[in-house]
Design a protein around this motif. Structure first.
Motif, PDB file in Angstrom:
ATOM      1  N   LEU A  59       0.841  -1.194   0.000  1.00 54.01           N
ATOM      2  CA  LEU A  59       0.000   0.000   0.000  1.00 54.01           C
ATOM      3  C   LEU A  59       0.879   1.248   0.000  1.00 54.01           C
ATOM      4  N   LEU A  60       0.348   2.328  -0.542  1.00 50.65           N
ATOM      5  CA  LEU A  60       1.024   3.622  -0.543  1.00 50.65           C
ATOM      6  C   LEU A  60       0.230   4.565   0.343  1.00 50.65           C
ATOM      7  N   ALA A  61       0.920   5.248   1.264  1.00 53.81           N
ATOM      8  CA  ALA A  61       0.234   6.136   2.206  1.00 53.81           C
ATOM      9  C   ALA A  61       1.086   7.369   2.476  1.00 53.81           C
ATOM     10  N   SER A  62       0.424   8.428   2.902  1.00 56.40           N
ATOM     11  CA  SER A  62       1.140   9.628   3.326  1.00 56.40           C
ATOM     12  C   SER A  62       1.668   9.424   4.731  1.00 56.40           C
ATOM     13  N   GLU A  63       2.594  10.272   5.137  1.00 60.82           N
ATOM     14  CA  GLU A  63       3.169  10.181   6.484  1.00 60.82           C
ATOM     15  C   GLU A  63       2.083  10.206   7.560  1.00 60.82           C
ATOM     16  N   ALA A  64       1.069  11.029   7.371  1.00 60.72           N
ATOM     17  CA  ALA A  64       0.026  11.186   8.383  1.00 60.72           C
ATOM     18  C   ALA A  64      -0.799   9.923   8.582  1.00 60.72           C
ATOM     19  N   ASP A  65      -0.840   9.054   7.571  1.00 61.93           N
ATOM     20  CA  ASP A  65      -1.687   7.856   7.641  1.00 61.93           C
ATOM     21  C   ASP A  65      -0.930   6.588   8.029  1.00 61.93           C
ATOM     22  N   VAL A  66       0.388   6.664   8.132  1.00 57.03           N
ATOM     23  CA  VAL A  66       1.185   5.446   8.322  1.00 57.03           C
ATOM     24  C   VAL A  66       0.858   4.750   9.641  1.00 57.03           C
ATOM     25  N   GLU A  67       0.785   5.495  10.718  1.00 51.61           N
ATOM     26  CA  GLU A  67       0.579   4.860  12.027  1.00 51.61           C
ATOM     27  C   GLU A  67      -0.775   4.161  12.100  1.00 51.61           C
ATOM     28  N   ALA A 124     -12.509   0.578   3.271  1.00 48.62           N
ATOM     29  CA  ALA A 124     -13.880   0.984   3.592  1.00 48.62           C
ATOM     30  C   ALA A 124     -13.929   2.004   4.727  1.00 48.62           C
ATOM     31  N   GLN A 125     -12.780   2.242   5.392  1.00 46.88           N
ATOM     32  CA  GLN A 125     -12.751   3.181   6.509  1.00 46.88           C
ATOM     33  C   GLN A 125     -12.688   4.624   6.013  1.00 46.88           C
ATOM     34  N   ASP A 126     -13.302   5.539   6.772  1.00 46.93           N
ATOM     35  CA  ASP A 126     -13.327   6.948   6.376  1.00 46.93           C
ATOM     36  C   ASP A 126     -11.922   7.537   6.246  1.00 46.93           C
ATOM     37  N   TRP A 127     -11.029   7.134   7.139  1.00 44.09           N
ATOM     38  CA  TRP A 127      -9.688   7.725   7.137  1.00 44.09           C
ATOM     39  C   TRP A 127      -8.807   7.213   6.004  1.00 44.09           C
ATOM     40  N   ALA A 128      -9.262   6.209   5.261  1.00 42.90           N
ATOM     41  CA  ALA A 128      -8.422   5.550   4.259  1.00 42.90           C
ATOM     42  C   ALA A 128      -8.598   6.099   2.854  1.00 42.90           C
ATOM     43  N   ALA A 129      -9.200   7.291   2.727  1.00 44.70           N
ATOM     44  CA  ALA A 129      -9.480   7.833   1.397  1.00 44.70           C
ATOM     45  C   ALA A 129      -8.223   8.030   0.560  1.00 44.70           C
ATOM     46  N   ASP A 130      -7.081   8.304   1.221  1.00 45.13           N
ATOM     47  CA  ASP A 130      -5.837   8.576   0.486  1.00 45.13           C
ATOM     48  C   ASP A 130      -4.888   7.382   0.448  1.00 45.13           C
ATOM     49  N   ILE A 131      -5.377   6.210   0.872  1.00 48.20           N
ATOM     50  CA  ILE A 131      -4.568   4.990   0.806  1.00 48.20           C
ATOM     51  C   ILE A 131      -4.701   4.371  -0.578  1.00 48.20           C
ATOM     52  N   HIS A 132      -3.596   3.999  -1.192  1.00 46.76           N
ATOM     53  CA  HIS A 132      -3.619   3.432  -2.544  1.00 46.76           C
ATOM     54  C   HIS A 132      -3.010   2.033  -2.541  1.00 46.76           C
ATOM     55  N   VAL A 133      -3.680   1.118  -3.244  1.00 49.41           N
ATOM     56  CA  VAL A 133      -3.191  -0.260  -3.361  1.00 49.41           C
ATOM     57  C   VAL A 133      -2.192  -0.337  -4.505  1.00 49.41           C
ATOM     58  N   GLN A 134      -1.008  -0.861  -4.207  1.00 49.82           N
ATOM     59  CA  GLN A 134       0.009  -1.018  -5.247  1.00 49.82           C
ATOM     60  C   GLN A 134       0.109  -2.458  -5.742  1.00 49.82           C
ATOM     61  N   GLY A 135      -0.438  -3.377  -4.970  1.00 52.07           N
ATOM     62  CA  GLY A 135      -0.426  -4.744  -5.471  1.00 52.07           C
ATOM     63  C   GLY A 135      -0.542  -5.791  -4.379  1.00 52.07           C
ATOM     64  N   ILE A 136      -0.965  -6.981  -4.795  1.00 51.59           N
ATOM     65  CA  ILE A 136      -0.954  -8.173  -3.945  1.00 51.59           C
ATOM     66  C   ILE A 136      -0.247  -9.250  -4.742  1.00 51.59           C
ATOM     67  N   GLN A 137       0.829  -9.790  -4.217  1.00 54.60           N
ATOM     68  CA  GLN A 137       1.603 -10.760  -4.975  1.00 54.60           C
ATOM     69  C   GLN A 137       2.117 -11.871  -4.074  1.00 54.60           C
ATOM     70  N   PRO A 138       2.283 -13.052  -4.647  1.00 57.73           N
ATOM     71  CA  PRO A 138       2.783 -14.185  -3.851  1.00 57.73           C
ATOM     72  C   PRO A 138       4.240 -13.970  -3.466  1.00 57.73           C
ATOM     73  N   VAL A 139       4.600 -14.511  -2.317  1.00 61.80           N
ATOM     74  CA  VAL A 139       5.975 -14.466  -1.830  1.00 61.80           C
ATOM     75  C   VAL A 139       6.490 -15.893  -1.767  1.00 61.80           C
ATOM     76  N   ASP A 140       7.655 -16.106  -2.308  1.00 63.37           N
ATOM     77  CA  ASP A 140       8.229 -17.443  -2.308  1.00 63.37           C
ATOM     78  C   ASP A 140       8.361 -17.979  -0.888  1.00 63.37           C
ATOM     79  N   GLU A 141       7.989 -19.222  -0.694  1.00 66.95           N
ATOM     80  CA  GLU A 141       8.148 -19.863   0.611  1.00 66.95           C
ATOM     81  C   GLU A 141       9.638 -20.035   0.907  1.00 66.95           C
ATOM     82  N   GLN A 142      10.022 -19.712   2.135  1.00 65.19           N
ATOM     83  CA  GLN A 142      11.413 -19.857   2.537  1.00 65.19           C
ATOM     84  C   GLN A 142      11.479 -20.450   3.937  1.00 65.19           C
TER      85      GLN A 142
END
Length: 318
Positions: free
Chosen positions: A6-14, A80-98
């Motif tokens: 996800l991509l977020a501004s500094e104010a939304d990270v926490e 779906a949360q009100d505070w998440a209006a500026d949150i952007h999805v950059q992707g969902i991808q599989p991670v190799d099992e290790q």
């Protein structure tokens, strides 16, 4: 395993990080979204102190989920949360099992303190030529020998404690107990270790049992007492060697106390000090009657030592 980015501004990270943990992400990490570009920001603080800001102006938040369905459900709930209006999805991808345990272990190798003295993780063989080996695993151990301040203290102990003929030492702010244990392995008769954190007391006891159990007396007691400062009775006296690997600010505050614990003719050994903090430490301990000198330097950190005059009494109150 799937990674949600996800991509977020500094104010939304926490709030976003907290929300991801609430929806049972396995892990959450925050990175500079502009890393490796001309807009990359350096974000760091003084060692042991909070950073000036908690995140970057544009932050990438990565979280792990067991499968794709859980990652999708999590991001749907968050967006779906009100505070998440500026949150952007950059992707969902599989991670190799290790094999994460093996991968983590491979990052930690035995640490040489001297040619003969090594800190060795339990999954490694003791290196050839190591006549003294301390078994200490990385993790939440409050000190594992990998930091320059700890290495310099341990090297001082290896070079100096054998000449003290089995006298006791005080490790003030013991963390994992690594310095107290190091002193015992090099011939100290007894070590008193104190810390303000009960978890550090537990870690010290566990590490001592793993490393110096062969030094137990006939009653099965370790040559080490550990506890909170007010609970270690012998830490009200004076010692031939007093060690404190903390940070400059608490070391300055503790100057009268630590100086008072040094026996006449004894040594004070301090670490956790940046090179640029040398003069302020010297001034603080001069007021307490000790003349600190730089004994070693590594990666911008310094080890400072002082010796109390033989005819100068210890000043700690009973």
């Amino acid at each position: 395993m799937y990674e949600l980015t996800l991509l977020a501004s500094e104010a939304d990270v926490e709030i976003l990080s907290d929300a991801l943990m609430e929806v049972e992400a396995l892990s959450v990490s925050v990175e500079d979204a502009d890393a490796d570009t001309e807009h990359e920001e350096a974000l760091w603080g003084e060692p042991g102190m909070p950073v000036p800001r908690e995140a970057w102006q544009r932050s990438t938040i990565k979280s792990l989920f067991p499968d794709e369905a859980e990652a999708l459900e999590a991001v749907t709930l968050i967006l779906a949360q009100d505070w998440a209006a500026d949150i952007h999805v950059q992707g969902i991808q599989p991670v190799d099992e290790q094999d994460w345990v093996r991968l983590t272990q491979s990052q930690f190798q035995p640490v040489p303190i001297t040619n003969e003295f090594w800190i060795v993780p339990t999954w490694h063989e003791v290196p050839a030529g190591a006549t003294v080996a301390m078994r200490l695993d990385p993790g939440l151990a409050f000190g594992t020998g990998t930091h320059p301040t700890t290495r310099m203290c341990l090297k001082w102990l290896a070079q100096n404690v054998p000449s003290y003929g089995g006298k006791p030492v005080l490790d003030y702010g013991c963390g994992s107990g690594i310095l107290a244990i190091g002193a015992l392995l090099h011939g100290a008769r007894h070590a008193d270790a104190v810390d303000i954190d009960p978890a550090a007391v537990d870690a010290t006891l566990a590490n001592a049992d793993a490393n110096v159990s062969h030094l137990k007396n006939d009653q099965g007691e370790l040559p080490l007492a550990v506890g909170l400062p007010e609970l270690v009775g012998q830490a009200q006296g004076a010692y031939p060697v007093v060690l404190a690997n903390i940070l400059a600010t608490p070391l300055k505050m503790l100057a009268p106390l630590l100086a008072g614990h040094v026996a006449p003719g004894g040594h004070l050994v301090l670490a956790g000090i940046l090179a640029r903090q040398e003069d302020e430490l010297k001034a603080a301990y001069a007021e307490a009657g000790l003349q600190l000198q730089v004994a070693n330097e590594e990666e911008g950190w310094i080890l400072m030592t002082a010796r109390k005059a033989v005819n100068e009494p210890a000043t700690v109150a009973a």
